[in-house]
Design a protein around this motif. Structure first.
Motif, short mmCIF file in Angstrom:
data_model
loop_
_atom_site.label_atom_id
_atom_site.label_comp_id
_atom_site.label_asym_id
_atom_site.label_seq_id
_atom_site.Cartn_x
_atom_site.Cartn_y
_atom_site.Cartn_z
N THR A 54 0.86 -1.19 0.00
CA THR A 54 0.00 0.00 0.00
C THR A 54 0.89 1.23 0.00
O THR A 54 2.04 1.19 0.45
CB THR A 54 -0.90 0.05 1.26
OG1 THR A 54 -0.06 -0.12 2.42
CG2 THR A 54 -1.95 -1.02 1.24
N PRO A 55 0.35 2.34 -0.55
CA PRO A 55 1.16 3.57 -0.54
C PRO A 55 1.34 4.07 0.89
O PRO A 55 0.49 3.83 1.75
CB PRO A 55 0.32 4.56 -1.35
CG PRO A 55 -0.83 3.80 -1.90
CD PRO A 55 -0.97 2.52 -1.16
N HIS A 56 2.45 4.74 1.12
CA HIS A 56 2.71 5.33 2.42
C HIS A 56 1.88 6.60 2.53
O HIS A 56 1.95 7.45 1.64
CB HIS A 56 4.21 5.65 2.54
CG HIS A 56 4.65 5.96 3.93
ND1 HIS A 56 4.21 7.05 4.62
CD2 HIS A 56 5.51 5.31 4.77
CE1 HIS A 56 4.77 7.08 5.82
NE2 HIS A 56 5.57 6.01 5.93
N PRO A 57 1.10 6.75 3.59
CA PRO A 57 0.24 7.93 3.67
C PRO A 57 1.02 9.25 3.76
O PRO A 57 0.50 10.28 3.37
CB PRO A 57 -0.56 7.69 4.96
CG PRO A 57 0.20 6.68 5.73
CD PRO A 57 0.95 5.86 4.75
N ASN A 58 2.25 9.20 4.24
CA ASN A 58 2.97 10.46 4.46
C ASN A 58 4.11 10.69 3.47
O ASN A 58 4.84 11.67 3.58
CB ASN A 58 3.57 10.49 5.88
CG ASN A 58 2.49 10.25 6.91
OD1 ASN A 58 1.35 10.65 6.73
ND2 ASN A 58 2.86 9.55 7.97
N ASP A 60 5.20 10.07 -0.78
CA ASP A 60 4.89 9.54 -2.11
C ASP A 60 5.90 8.48 -2.55
O ASP A 60 5.56 7.55 -3.27
CB ASP A 60 4.91 10.68 -3.14
CG ASP A 60 3.72 11.59 -2.92
OD1 ASP A 60 2.80 11.17 -2.18
OD2 ASP A 60 3.73 12.71 -3.48
N ARG A 110 8.83 8.01 8.37
CA ARG A 110 7.75 8.98 8.17
C ARG A 110 6.51 8.57 8.95
O ARG A 110 5.41 8.49 8.41
CB ARG A 110 7.40 9.15 6.68
CG ARG A 110 8.59 9.45 5.80
CD ARG A 110 9.20 10.82 6.11
NE ARG A 110 8.31 11.91 5.80
CZ ARG A 110 8.32 12.56 4.60
NH1 ARG A 110 9.20 12.22 3.69
NH2 ARG A 110 7.49 13.57 4.38
N LEU A 112 5.55 5.66 10.23
CA LEU A 112 5.06 4.28 10.29
C LEU A 112 6.21 3.34 10.66
O LEU A 112 7.35 3.54 10.23
CB LEU A 112 4.47 3.85 8.94
CG LEU A 112 3.11 4.46 8.59
CD1 LEU A 112 2.60 3.86 7.28
CD2 LEU A 112 2.08 4.21 9.70
#
Lengths: 791, 339
Positions: A54-58, A60, A110, A112
């Motif tokens: 999944t993409p990292h929310p914080n 890109d 970042r 996580l």
């Protein structure tokens, strides 16, 4: 040559500690440069499977992955973008170690949590080129949690051998295996070259026309159909990577694998790209163009050998294939080429084109034509083993002159004659046979040399083979007990050391400077256009213009030394160098140059001309040279009023003086410098090492002091000459102890004070005797140089 | 008179005992023993004595004179010793003050090591031979059994003056020059400058120095090569040095070898200098190739020989623990002073 040990074990049953292996090989002549223990430091890196991305929310550029490492699912953040769900990848767990010693720990990226790291080939100490984008994607599904070292063969060792020029056969796994077998008394196993494919015949697909037979002693082709181009299996990629070769696809990898294994370079052509179903081996046309595999267009000439189809070049023979016939993903039918090209031609072409490849460097050294068939069959065998295609029956093999084994004689008694050790004949035979020589006979052995050993041509070569496997260590160490010889230095060499001793005692430091200099030095030292020093020998391929001529004078070198020292805040120094200048009778040089040993002396810092002159006078004394003179002279490098020449027996030996301020400026030296440059060859001729004792004086000496006023232009040399001439044998010493100018002395005049020491070898001199000669001297001084006695 | 003598004796002794300087002592001597001294005067009056008295008083007078003389001599000796002791005490110097030195110069470190190596070989019967630095291609390559296409001939590696003349890349051409000039037995070393097309860095220089060695005679074997070079290594690097000969390849020797010495910095334990191997490569050597002997008109069936070559610069770097070759050619006085 990089040799992965696990691969080597395919051919020899090697079960020896790596240190003993390395020592043994080095001592039998295959020198080990280094041993790399792959994955030595790797710890806690395991196989994992990616189950979610999944993409990292914080961020890109980051991805959040869930990775199953066998019994545990970890969240790991990664920056790589080449991963997909279900990929098997190497995972460095919390607390793990990478080859470079890096420790991996849990942390937050970042915001996580990341419980480890997905590894790239580089991070595991592997060659990264197959996965330029990032994470190493494993080729198949391994049990999760398995130690990555087992999976990737990272428990291997890679030995780097230095292969000498004469042993191109050792630029191969088989060659190293052969040396290993002979060194450790092991059995050698050759790999299988069995090929089952018999369908069709190669001639249905292609024909070969070797036109340049002089440059191509053998050319063989086999064809593979129904090719499926894909990645080669992990074991092959692993071996190639460890041997320093980048995996590309199964077909190219096979050609490289066979090259590494047998030493025979191979090439694969996409048959569909060949026009006229034809391979032609010919010289290139002048200005013929080809785009090589590296996608660079090359312009050829008619000395370069090319492989061509009916219309165009498809490869530069032995150097690099053409881009047009490259194996691509959709290639269906290929031709394998294994050939021998003339080593000199490959070398010259490769140099001219500026391309050096694994293949060209092998061809340059000369390859064994007998290996061609083995190599091409081995490649076909691997095609079948890898399921990469179907081998077509038959082989085209243009091989007009078969290479035969050379037969030589070995007189067994010559072994001891040359080595100085008794080796039993049986042992000699066994050693030669272990290296695949065939041996028969007694006394004089008849030895058949394997075709891959072009370096063995004379009896001494065979003796070397015996010696190196027998072990140089086992040859005794013995001083020579043959004829007595008289050693030592010759006269010139002895004088050289006397000069060095003298210079040392006088406080001078010896320098060592480069003998090639810039052509600009002549301007820097003020040489006029017609100065013969400018006739310097040129190097046609110098490192740079600044090092392009052989020096004709050492003055520029000495000025550089002084400049460097002065500008490093060293306020005074005295240096010398006894080295060569290189003079040419005519240019360009036809024969050997005149290499003349030259003595240069350079001093600076609280010194003057007479310090320099004193050094030379001391040297003359040491060399027992008495008939020398120092006279005023001219030389454009020197201060016009402070230049002298040294004459020995009226022959000019060189110049001494203060360096011209313009020259000092050119060398960035803001202080006065005094230099002497003397021809050492002449000094050697004038040196008299024959010292004769002179009896100690029996009678007392008497000293008389005089002071004379003379005009400024009268030199001390003139006055001393008059004193000595007139005084004759009675004058033992003349010492100038004072020069006075100023009040009481008329402008343009100087007062010079001398002490003269008189002594006779025959009697005690009376007052009368001395007065007589003393007056003679005074009268001559008055009449010859207008000297007035000061009262 | 006896009484007077007795008095002179007693008084003089008391006076002498009180003396503090040589002058005072001299005054006393004059007072009693001088021409006009008391004792002398007294003795002059002896004529007035009776013949019976004369020998008695004479003897007594002589005894007194001897006594005073001896006493004066003793005292003089003591006074001189005292004076000397006083002077010596006053002449104390501080011996820890610096000495007055004549400034000495020095040989270049390369010359120092070269001299040392030359002397080792001279001790084993070698002479020193020199040869041209601008050398014929023939001597540098062809005569040394280098094939026409040997890579060392490349313009990239070798400085050329013309097609046939070059800056020698090795001192080995002098093997051939020596054998052409001289018949066996031959034992020579050839030191000198050599040139290769390398950019200058910490371990490379386009000009550097080699020492070549050549032995040719009847009955020379590889055992002699080992023995001779082993002695050389021990003399240069110390008696504890061990040598190791490894097979190698050179075009002009067969068999060929490289010689390693135990690292003199760590004694073979392994250190920075020997890259943890305990060994340092020192020279290349081998039995002279029969082709080279034949090229020089020496029958390789009858004669054999060995040759060796070493890099002087490298050995000097090792010996003095210098890490950068460039220092050798910079000639900074602070560097040169150290050797």
């Amino acid at each position: 040559m990089l040799v992965p040990i696990k691969w080597l074990k395919d051919y020899v049953d090697l079960d020896i500690d790596i240190k003993d292996y390395v020592d043994g090989m080095t001592m039998s002549g295959t020198k080990v440069e280094s041993v790399e223990e792959v994955g030595q430091n790797i710890d806690k890196v395991v196989v994992g499977k990616i189950i979610e991305i999944t993409p990292h929310p914080n961020a890109d550029s980051l991805l959040v992955t869930k990775v199953d490492v066998g019994g545990e699912i970890l969240q790991i953040i990664t920056g790589a973008n080449n991963i997909k769900v279900n990929n098997y990848v190497p995972v460095a767990l919390h607390g793990s170690t990478l080859p470079d010693g890096t420790k991996i720990k849990k942390g937050k990226l970042r915001g996580l949590e990341s419980n480890g790291m997905l590894c790239s080939p580089e991070e595991l100490g592997l060659n990264a080129e197959s996965f330029p984008d990032g994470i190493y994607i494993l080729d198949k599904e391994y049990p999760l949690g398995t130690d990555i070292k087992k999976v990737l063969g990272l428990d291997d060792k890679i030995v780097e051998f230095e292969i000498t020029n004469n042993r191109p056969d050792c630029l191969s796994m088989l060659g190293i295996a052969r040396e290993t077998a002979a060194t450790f008394g092991l059995k050698m196993n050759y790999p299988s070259i069995e090929v089952s494919g018999k369908d069709g015949d190669v001639s249905d697909y292609i024909s070969v026309d070797v036109q340049a037979t002089d440059l191509c002693p053998r050319f063989a082709v086999r064809v593979i159909k129904n090719v499926e181009v894909k990645s080669s299996p992990a074991w092959m990629q692993d071996r190639l990577l460890k041997a320093g070769v980048r995996p590309i696809n199964n077909i190219v990898d096979i050609t490289n694998y066979v090259m590494l294994e047998t030493g025979q370079p191979m090439h694969a052509y996409d048959l569909n790209m060949l026009e006229g179903n034809k391979i032609v081996v010919r010289r290139a046309k002048d200005n013929e163009k080809i785009v090589t595999l590296d996608e660079i267009e090359r312009i050829l000439d008619n000395k370069t050998l090319v492989i061509a189809d009916e219309n165009k070049a498809i490869g530069i023979a032995g150097i690099m294939g053409g881009y047009n016939s490259e194996i691509k993903e959709d290639t269906k039918t290929i031709a394998f080429e294994a050939a021998i090209f003339d080593s000199v031609n490959v070398r010259l072409s490769s140099k001219k084109l500026g391309i050096r490849t694994e293949a060209s460097s092998r061809f340059e050294k000369g390859l064994d034509a007998a290996m061609v068939q083995f190599a091409i069959d081995r490649a076909c065998h691997l095609v079948e083993e890898l399921g990469a295609g179907e081998v077509v029956g038959g082989m085209i093999d243009i091989y007009p002159t078969r290479k035969e084994r050379r037969i030589m004689n070995l007189r067994t008694e010559r072994v001891k004659w040359l080595l100085g050790v008794d080796i039993p004949v049986d042992k000699m035979k066994k050693i030669l046979e272990s290296l695949e020589f065939k041996v028969s006979g007694v006394g004089i052995l008849e030895v058949s040399v394997p075709t891959f050993r072009d370096d063995v041509t004379i009896e001494a070569d065979l003796i070397e083979e015996i010696a190196r496997i027998y072990g140089y260590d086992n040859i005794p160490s013995k001083l020579m007990d043959t004829t007595f010889t008289q050693g030592g230095r010759n006269e010139k060499q002895r004088i050289r050391e006397i000069v060095r001793d003298n210079m040392t005692a006088q406080g001078l430091f010896e320098t060592c400077t480069y003998t090639f200099v810039s052509p600009s030095v002549f301007n820097q030292i003020n040489c006029k256009a017609e100065n013969p020093l400018r006739k310097a020998i040129k190097i046609i391929n110098p490192l740079g213009e600044d090092q392009s001529i052989m020096r004709t004078t050492i003055i520029p070198n000495m000025l550089e030394v002084i400049s460097r020292n002065y500008n490093r805040k060293i306020t005074e120094g005295m240096f010398y160098e006894l080295s060569k200048v290189y003079l040419a009778e005519e240019l360009p040089l036809k024969d050997l140059a005149h290499e003349r040993d030259t003595l240069i002396i350079g001093i600076y810092g609280d010194k003057d001309f007479f310090d320099l002159k004193g050094i030379i006078e001391n040297l003359m004394d040491d060399l027992n040279i008495t008939n020398y003179r120092v006279l005023p002279s001219n030389n454009e490098s020197f201060h016009p009023g402070r230049t002298a020449e040294l004459l020995i027996n009226n022959k000019r030996i060189g110049y001494l003086g203060e360096i011209h301020p313009d020259v000092l400026d050119n060398y960035d030296i803001p202080t006065r410098v005094y230099i002497a440059e003397l021809d050492f060859e002449e000094i050697v001729l004038q040196t008299n090492l024959n010292i004769k004792y002179k009896p100690l004086p029996k009678y007392p000496s008497i000293q008389r002091d005089i002071a004379v006023v003379v005009s400024e232009e009268i030199t001390a040399g003139q006055i001393e000459e008059i004193i000595r001439n007139k005084g004759g044998k009675l004058v033992e010493e003349v010492n100038l102890f004072d020069i006075y100018r100023g009040s009481q002395i008329e402008e343009g005049y100087k007062s010079m004070a001398y002490s003269i020491i008189y002594r006779s070898e025959e009697k005690t001199l009376t007052e009368e005797d001395i007065t007589k000669v003393h007056n003679k001297i005074l009268n001559s001084l008055a009449s010859q140089v207008g000297a007035i006695l000061r009262s | 008179m006896k009484d007077i003598l007795e008095k002179i004796k007693n008084e003089s002794i008391i006076e002498i005992d009180k003396v503090e300087s040589i002058q005072q002592l001299e005054e006393i001597r004059v007072k009693y023993l001088g021409k006009k001294g008391q004792l002398t005067q007294l003795l002059r009056g002896m004529g007035q004595l009776t013949p019976e008295e004369r020998p008695v008083v004479g003897q007594l007078a002589n005894e007194v004179r001897d006594l005073i003389t001896e006493k004066i001599e003793q005292t003089a000796y003591c006074l001189k010793r005292k004076d000397l002791e006083k002077r010596l005490r006053s002449e104390f110097i501080d011996v820890t003050m610096p000495g007055r030195k004549k400034k000495l110069g020095n040989r270049h470190p390369l010359t120092k090591v070269l001299n040392e190596i030359e002397d080792i070989f001279i001790g084993m019967g070698f002479s020193i031979v020199e040869g041209p630095e601008i050398e014929k291609t023939y001597y540098n390559f062809d005569a040394l059994n280098h094939s026409k296409y040997h890579p060392a001939r490349d313009m990239q590696d070798t400085f050329y003056i013309t097609e046939d003349l070059l800056l020698r890349t090795q001192t080995s051409p002098n093997q051939v020059r020596t054998m052409e000039r001289q018949k066996p037995p031959i034992r020579v070393i050839v030191p000198g400058k050599v040139y290769r097309s390398d950019e200058i860095d910490a371990t490379h220089s386009p000009m550097f120095h080699q020492i070549e060695g050549l032995v040719v005679d009847k009955g020379i074997t590889m055992a002699n090569l080992k023995g001779t070079l082993d002695v050389f290594a021990k003399k240069l690097f110390g008696e504890q040095t061990r040598t190791k000969f490894r097979p190698h390849h050179f075009p002009f020797t067969e068999p060929s070898a490289e010689m390693d010495c135990t690292c003199s910095a760590c004694g073979g334990e392994g250190c920075r200098i020997c890259k943890n191997t305990g060994w340092i490569e020192i020279l290349g050597a081998g039995m002279v190739h029969p082709n080279v002997l034949a090229n020089c008109g020496i029958d390789p069936e009858e004669y054999s020989g060995f040759a060796f070559g070493m890099g002087l610069d490298r050995i000097a770097l090792l010996k003095y623990d210098i890490s950068d070759l460039r220092l050798m050619f910079e000639n900074d006085k602070r560097f040169l002073e150290q050797f």
